[in-house]
Scaffold this active site. Sequence first.
Site, PDB file in Angstrom:
ATOM      1  N   ASP A 168       0.854  -1.199   0.000  1.00 19.74           N
ATOM      2  CA  ASP A 168       0.000   0.000   0.000  1.00 19.74           C
ATOM      3  C   ASP A 168       0.888   1.247   0.000  1.00 19.74           C
ATOM      4  O   ASP A 168       1.796   1.355   0.831  1.00 19.74           O
ATOM      5  CB  ASP A 168      -0.875  -0.056   1.262  1.00 19.74           C
ATOM      6  CG  ASP A 168      -1.974   0.982   1.263  1.00 19.74           C
ATOM      7  OD1 ASP A 168      -2.404   1.402   0.177  1.00 19.74           O
ATOM      8  OD2 ASP A 168      -2.401   1.370   2.362  1.00 19.74           O
TER       9      ASP A 168
ATOM     10  N   GLY B  42     -11.392   4.529   2.640  1.00 19.84           N
ATOM     11  CA  GLY B  42     -12.745   3.958   2.726  1.00 19.84           C
ATOM     12  C   GLY B  42     -13.444   4.182   4.059  1.00 19.84           C
ATOM     13  O   GLY B  42     -14.670   4.067   4.139  1.00 19.84           O
TER      14      GLY B  42
END
Length: 287
Positions: free
Chosen positions: A84, A209
């Site tokens: 990530d 998110g």
Amino acid sequence: MLVSAKEMLVKAKAGKYAVGQFNINNLEWTKAILLTAQENNSPVILGVSEGAGKYMCGFTTVVNMVKGMIDELGITVPVAVHLDHGSYEGAKKAIAAGFSSVMFDGSKYEIEENIEKTKEIIALANSKGISVEAEVGAIGGEEDGVVGGGEVADPDECKLIADLGIDMLAAGIGNIHGKYPANWQGLNFEVLDQIQQKTGIMPLVLHGGTGIPADMIKKAISLGVSKINVNTECQLAFAAATRKYIEEGKDLEGKGFDPRKVLAPGVEAIKATVKEKMELFGSINKA
Ligand code: 13P
């Protein structure tokens, strides 16, 4: 099965749902996420930031831990281990260590340099069947020391990067890592739609998110988002459950501090959070 994220995201884009990327920090988180994916027959992406990778004793340890769990827990749904917000050097290291997917976050570079470096990472990854995510327009907020300004991506730049041969594209559309401020303007769907029009079938990635209302998540999926990253929400759920357990004095019951008992409520809290997200993203029974 440890697989690249490519195929699961192509399927998600065609099926108009999104695969969740849930970031891992330790053994308990990894186990909780893998078991939830298996129980719900959902594909899953395990996100590993460079900081979390270091914390877990390096990328090789992470890959071997995940492979071991897939084997020992009998996980048969598709699982990707994905770097990530990788730096240029970090992406190379993750590829060498056996990650099945990497993000190269070149959003801090000028577009020309972002393109050159992304191309190099693609060439390296492609030779090993590893999927690549690139980023245009920094995602706002701070995640594990990586600070982004919260830009809205330029759809033409998105097209330039998408055409390089990446497998998924993260584009800033007003999304922020961590909690959203009270005066947040929401996602910029106009720009998301323009990006989708220009990049066609490219699976789009929504970072940050945590805290995006369900209706916005659904709209984003309808406009081509096929991967949604969640980190802070699992951290909050884990912390709240652990705090409650300790405040209730349960850690002092019995023979003293047993991590298997103290961390168990946190594991359950992560499982519940991940399941809720998989339901919202529509990835249940899509393995
Ligand atoms: P949140 O921490 O806001 O859920 O974002 C996670 C993320 O985007 C990881 O890249």
